[in-house]
Design a protein around this motif. Sequence first.
Motif, PDB file in Angstrom:
ATOM      1  N   PHE A  64      87.910  94.071 -41.567  1.00 12.08           N
ATOM      2  CA  PHE A  64      86.730  93.219 -41.716  1.00 12.08           C
ATOM      3  C   PHE A  64      86.215  93.219 -43.147  1.00 12.08           C
ATOM      4  O   PHE A  64      85.816  92.181 -43.672  1.00 12.08           O
ATOM      5  CB  PHE A  64      85.622  93.663 -40.750  1.00 12.08           C
ATOM      6  N   PHE A  65      86.219  94.384 -43.779  1.00 17.57           N
ATOM      7  CA  PHE A  65      85.760  94.450 -45.169  1.00 17.57           C
ATOM      8  C   PHE A  65      86.678  93.635 -46.078  1.00 17.57           C
ATOM      9  O   PHE A  65      86.215  92.970 -47.017  1.00 17.57           O
ATOM     10  CB  PHE A  65      85.695  95.897 -45.637  1.00 17.57           C
ATOM     11  N   GLU A  66      87.978  93.673 -45.804  1.00 16.20           N
ATOM     12  CA  GLU A  66      88.927  92.874 -46.585  1.00 16.20           C
ATOM     13  C   GLU A  66      88.691  91.387 -46.346  1.00 16.20           C
ATOM     14  O   GLU A  66      88.752  90.580 -47.282  1.00 16.20           O
ATOM     15  CB  GLU A  66      90.359  93.248 -46.203  1.00 16.20           C
ATOM     16  N   PHE A  67      88.407  91.039 -45.096  1.00 17.44           N
ATOM     17  CA  PHE A  67      88.182  89.632 -44.744  1.00 17.44           C
ATOM     18  C   PHE A  67      86.990  89.055 -45.493  1.00 17.44           C
ATOM     19  O   PHE A  67      87.015  87.903 -45.936  1.00 17.44           O
ATOM     20  CB  PHE A  67      87.961  89.503 -43.240  1.00 17.44           C
ATOM     21  N   MET A  68      85.944  89.839 -45.656  1.00 21.93           N
ATOM     22  CA  MET A  68      84.730  89.381 -46.335  1.00 21.93           C
ATOM     23  C   MET A  68      84.991  88.978 -47.785  1.00 21.93           C
ATOM     24  O   MET A  68      84.220  88.224 -48.376  1.00 21.93           O
ATOM     25  CB  MET A  68      83.669  90.477 -46.292  1.00 21.93           C
ATOM     26  N   LYS A  69      86.087  89.466 -48.361  1.00 23.47           N
ATOM     27  CA  LYS A  69      86.409  89.171 -49.755  1.00 23.47           C
ATOM     28  C   LYS A  69      87.366  87.991 -49.905  1.00 23.47           C
ATOM     29  O   LYS A  69      87.681  87.595 -51.026  1.00 23.47           O
ATOM     30  CB  LYS A  69      87.037  90.406 -50.413  1.00 23.47           C
ATOM     31  N   THR A  70      87.840  87.442 -48.797  1.00 22.39           N
ATOM     32  CA  THR A  70      88.860  86.400 -48.852  1.00 22.39           C
ATOM     33  C   THR A  70      88.262  85.004 -49.009  1.00 22.39           C
ATOM     34  O   THR A  70      87.085  84.767 -48.705  1.00 22.39           O
ATOM     35  CB  THR A  70      89.720  86.417 -47.574  1.00 22.39           C
ATOM     36  N   ASP A  71      89.110  84.077 -49.437  1.00 25.55           N
ATOM     37  CA  ASP A  71      88.711  82.673 -49.510  1.00 25.55           C
ATOM     38  C   ASP A  71      88.515  82.090 -48.113  1.00 25.55           C
ATOM     39  O   ASP A  71      87.758  81.135 -47.939  1.00 25.55           O
ATOM     40  CB  ASP A  71      89.770  81.856 -50.263  1.00 25.55           C
ATOM     41  N   ASN A 255      71.010  98.723 -31.957  1.00 24.99           N
ATOM     42  CA  ASN A 255      69.748  98.112 -32.368  1.00 24.99           C
ATOM     43  C   ASN A 255      69.966  96.963 -33.357  1.00 24.99           C
ATOM     44  O   ASN A 255      69.503  96.989 -34.492  1.00 24.99           O
ATOM     45  CB  ASN A 255      68.842  99.181 -32.985  1.00 24.99           C
ATOM     46  N   VAL A 256      70.675  95.923 -32.889  1.00 26.51           N
ATOM     47  CA  VAL A 256      71.007  94.778 -33.749  1.00 26.51           C
ATOM     48  C   VAL A 256      70.387  93.478 -33.240  1.00 26.51           C
ATOM     49  O   VAL A 256      70.614  92.413 -33.811  1.00 26.51           O
ATOM     50  CB  VAL A 256      72.544  94.600 -33.857  1.00 26.51           C
ATOM     51  N   GLY A 257      69.619  93.566 -32.164  1.00 27.56           N
ATOM     52  CA  GLY A 257      69.107  92.363 -31.510  1.00 27.56           C
ATOM     53  C   GLY A 257      68.226  91.472 -32.349  1.00 27.56           C
ATOM     54  O   GLY A 257      68.107  90.278 -32.087  1.00 27.56           O
ATOM     55  N   SER A 258      67.596  92.030 -33.398  1.00 23.40           N
ATOM     56  CA  SER A 258      66.715  91.230 -34.247  1.00 23.40           C
ATOM     57  C   SER A 258      67.455  90.602 -35.424  1.00 23.40           C
ATOM     58  O   SER A 258      66.883  89.806 -36.170  1.00 23.40           O
ATOM     59  CB  SER A 258      65.568  92.092 -34.778  1.00 23.40           C
ATOM     60  N   LEU A 259      68.735  90.943 -35.590  1.00 26.63           N
ATOM     61  CA  LEU A 259      69.531  90.422 -36.699  1.00 26.63           C
ATOM     62  C   LEU A 259      70.186  89.099 -36.308  1.00 26.63           C
ATOM     63  O   LEU A 259      70.440  88.843 -35.129  1.00 26.63           O
ATOM     64  CB  LEU A 259      70.589  91.445 -37.118  1.00 26.63           C
ATOM     65  N   HIS A 260      70.484  88.267 -37.289  1.00 25.63           N
ATOM     66  CA  HIS A 260      71.010  86.933 -37.027  1.00 25.63           C
ATOM     67  C   HIS A 260      72.517  86.976 -36.819  1.00 25.63           C
ATOM     68  O   HIS A 260      73.224  87.813 -37.397  1.00 25.63           O
ATOM     69  CB  HIS A 260      70.675  85.997 -38.196  1.00 25.63           C
ATOM     70  N   TRP A 261      73.027  86.038 -36.016  1.00 23.62           N
ATOM     71  CA  TRP A 261      74.454  86.025 -35.704  1.00 23.62           C
ATOM     72  C   TRP A 261      75.319  85.772 -36.946  1.00 23.62           C
ATOM     73  O   TRP A 261      76.513  86.093 -36.949  1.00 23.62           O
ATOM     74  CB  TRP A 261      74.775  84.970 -34.645  1.00 23.62           C
ATOM     75  N   SER A 262      74.732  85.234 -38.014  1.00 27.77           N
ATOM     76  CA  SER A 262      75.504  84.912 -39.217  1.00 27.77           C
ATOM     77  C   SER A 262      75.386  85.966 -40.320  1.00 27.77           C
ATOM     78  O   SER A 262      75.878  85.762 -41.426  1.00 27.77           O
ATOM     79  CB  SER A 262      75.041  83.555 -39.773  1.00 27.77           C
ATOM     80  N   ASP A 263      74.759  87.098 -40.026  1.00 27.56           N
ATOM     81  CA  ASP A 263      74.511  88.131 -41.047  1.00 27.56           C
ATOM     82  C   ASP A 263      75.743  88.999 -41.331  1.00 27.56           C
ATOM     83  O   ASP A 263      75.661  90.236 -41.325  1.00 27.56           O
ATOM     84  CB  ASP A 263      73.355  89.039 -40.615  1.00 27.56           C
ATOM     85  N   PHE A 264      76.874  88.368 -41.608  1.00 30.69           N
ATOM     86  CA  PHE A 264      78.091  89.140 -41.856  1.00 30.69           C
ATOM     87  C   PHE A 264      77.992  89.954 -43.139  1.00 30.69           C
ATOM     88  O   PHE A 264      78.714  90.946 -43.309  1.00 30.69           O
ATOM     89  CB  PHE A 264      79.306  88.205 -41.907  1.00 30.69           C
ATOM     90  N   GLU A 265      77.126  89.542 -44.059  1.00 36.12           N
ATOM     91  CA  GLU A 265      76.945  90.312 -45.292  1.00 36.12           C
ATOM     92  C   GLU A 265      76.378  91.700 -45.010  1.00 36.12           C
ATOM     93  O   GLU A 265      76.460  92.592 -45.848  1.00 36.12           O
ATOM     94  CB  GLU A 265      76.023  89.565 -46.263  1.00 36.12           C
ATOM     95  N   ARG A 266      75.796  91.884 -43.826  1.00 33.62           N
ATOM     96  CA  ARG A 266      75.211  93.179 -43.468  1.00 33.62           C
ATOM     97  C   ARG A 266      76.149  93.966 -42.545  1.00 33.62           C
ATOM     98  O   ARG A 266      75.723  94.736 -41.691  1.00 33.62           O
ATOM     99  CB  ARG A 266      73.850  92.958 -42.798  1.00 33.62           C
ATOM    100  N   SER A 267      77.446  93.760 -42.734  1.00 34.94           N
ATOM    101  CA  SER A 267      78.443  94.356 -41.846  1.00 34.94           C
ATOM    102  C   SER A 267      78.357  95.880 -41.811  1.00 34.94           C
ATOM    103  O   SER A 267      78.457  96.491 -40.736  1.00 34.94           O
ATOM    104  CB  SER A 267      79.856  93.910 -42.249  1.00 34.94           C
ATOM    105  N   ALA A 268      78.172  96.521 -42.960  1.00 31.64           N
ATOM    106  CA  ALA A 268      78.097  97.984 -43.001  1.00 31.64           C
ATOM    107  C   ALA A 268      76.915  98.487 -42.168  1.00 31.64           C
ATOM    108  O   ALA A 268      77.024  99.488 -41.449  1.00 31.64           O
ATOM    109  CB  ALA A 268      77.979  98.471 -44.440  1.00 31.64           C
TER     110      ALA A 268
END
Length: 313
Positions: A64-71, A255-268
């Motif tokens: 997943f971390f590698e994917f976040m860096k891809t085009d 405890n992720v219920g308040s986070l948005h479904w598109s918050d992939f930048e907060r993967s860690a």
Amino acid sequence: MFPKVKTGLALGGGGARGLAHIGVLKTMDRAGVNIACLGGTSIGAVVGAAYAVHGRAEAVEQLFFEFMKTDIFKETGVSLMREVFHDKPETVSQRLQTWLKRAYVQAKIVSRPAILDSDIFRKVIDFFVPNIRIEDLPLPFCAVGADLRSGMAVLFRTGSLRAAVYASAALPGVVRPLALNNHLVVDGGVVSMVPIQPVRSMGADVVIGVDVDKQMESPEDFGSAINLLFRIEDVQGFQLKELELREADLVLRPNVGSLHWSDFERSAEMIKLGEDEADRHMETIMALSRRSKMPWSRFFTRCPLADREWIEI
């Protein structure tokens, strides 16, 4: 000596919140919990399939971390979706930009079957899972989808792994449905947010569900009729999910219920929250997974809900 129970894991849908599944799996790996089978819905299917392939949560995390860096990630436009529907612009310039981006996305919604091109989404799936059949995986796995034509829940336990994961994660309106054998299959969250029953049907004696759904807030004013209709849909989905979770032996709720479904930048952060939740319940998880399968135990199990009809394609 009686055999140990088989422990199954059911990973729920929730967009980026589903990265918490990786944290749950990391903690279970560290504790030596033996997972006999697992199933997933939407992002849960993506994480579950990758885990079934690699057998280690750390390998999935690195993927997943590698994917976040891809085009490929950039091509999905997830960052744009986050800006349009989640971020709150502060300056006049930011508000204007957000309005233009929102108009662009809305134009796509009303003029096309899906916002995201199928080829791009296939690249995403191909990045995470190889071109193999589900029945050839080293760890038994299933994915859940919903057939738009019949309205039935779809269970993938055989066939192309990539096709199953694509269908299970094909969010309506965002990704085109998968056309397969006269069926049109979309995101499994439409019919089964956390696939407890499918995992049980794979032979699991103990099923642990992981719920990463959004938090049910209590707004005082819904503002408009359309917001009220969306709220009704949320309530229906919540009730269906809670009914489904009654069949689990244990439910983990990072405890992720308040986070948005598109918050992939907060993967860690998502992954850490999954680790924390599994750590909090590790004593119970270990107790469940180490139980012996007594021959008379079937007489003391709680009465399950009526089996749902599933179609396999």
